[in-house]
Scaffold this active site. Structure first.
Site, PDB file in Angstrom:
ATOM      1  N   VAL A  43       0.839  -1.201   0.000  1.00 50.35           N
ATOM      2  CA  VAL A  43       0.000   0.000   0.000  1.00 50.35           C
ATOM      3  C   VAL A  43       0.876   1.254   0.000  1.00 50.35           C
ATOM      4  O   VAL A  43       0.598   2.219  -0.723  1.00 50.35           O
ATOM      5  CB  VAL A  43      -0.995  -0.013   1.189  1.00 50.35           C
ATOM      6  N   CYS A  44       1.961   1.217   0.757  1.00 52.47           N
ATOM      7  CA  CYS A  44       2.889   2.358   0.770  1.00 52.47           C
ATOM      8  C   CYS A  44       3.510   2.552  -0.606  1.00 52.47           C
ATOM      9  O   CYS A  44       3.701   3.683  -1.052  1.00 52.47           O
ATOM     10  CB  CYS A  44       3.974   2.154   1.830  1.00 52.47           C
ATOM     11  N   GLU A  45       3.816   1.468  -1.278  1.00 52.47           N
ATOM     12  CA  GLU A  45       4.362   1.549  -2.634  1.00 52.47           C
ATOM     13  C   GLU A  45       3.384   2.262  -3.561  1.00 52.47           C
ATOM     14  O   GLU A  45       3.775   3.176  -4.293  1.00 52.47           O
ATOM     15  CB  GLU A  45       4.661   0.151  -3.167  1.00 52.47           C
TER      16      GLU A  45
END
Length: 152
Positions: A43-45
């Site tokens: 999700v951070c990516e």
């Protein structure tokens, strides 16, 4: 967390290229502080890729986007290279651990990382937008872009 209209808390942090980025050096520009929990997570990516993908749009809106997490410079550099981040500064809130996230009230002490939060500062670095997102949800970058366009 800072309220709308609050003065931003000044900072200087290293980015993935070991360069110091200070809020003071960005006076006269809108600044998006895009806090994310950890590098090398899906999700951070997607969150950071959305900033990179919209780099030119943000530039046209006089806005600098900064991705911020508790990861180290070396970790952020490896991650940026792997996911193709070339224009966005990925800031390292590594030491003191999560210090900036703590100052901004977005650090999740039970987990040891920041929440997923977007805080938008205007050209004089006052808070004009803030939103906390569920940890497993990619923030909708278009809501930030639309907000900035509505202020023109």
């Amino acid at each position: 967390m800072l309220s709308i209209g609050s003065e931003a808390i000044s900072f200087s942090l290293k980015d993935q290229n070991d360069s110091v980025v200070s809020l003071e050096s960005l006076k006269g520009k809108n600044v998006l502080l895009s806090f994310h929990p950890l590098a090398f997570t899906p999700v951070c990516e997607e969150q950071m890729k959305s900033l990179e993908k919209n780099f030119d749009t943000f530039r046209s809106l006089n806005t600098v986007c900064l991705g911020i997490s508790v990861d180290s410079v070396y970790c952020k550099k490896a991650w940026a290279d792997i996911i193709g981040i070339k224009n966005i500064s990925l800031l390292c809130d590594f030491w003191p651990h999560g210090g900036l996230a703590q100052q901004y009230g977005v650090f999740l002490g039970d987990f040891g990382f920041s929440g997923r939060v977007n805080i938008l500062l205007d050209e004089s670095h006052k808070v004009i937008f803030k939103k906390i997102y569920p940890i497993k949800e990619v923030p909708d970058i278009n809501e930030i872009i639309d907000f900035l366009k509505s202020r023109k």
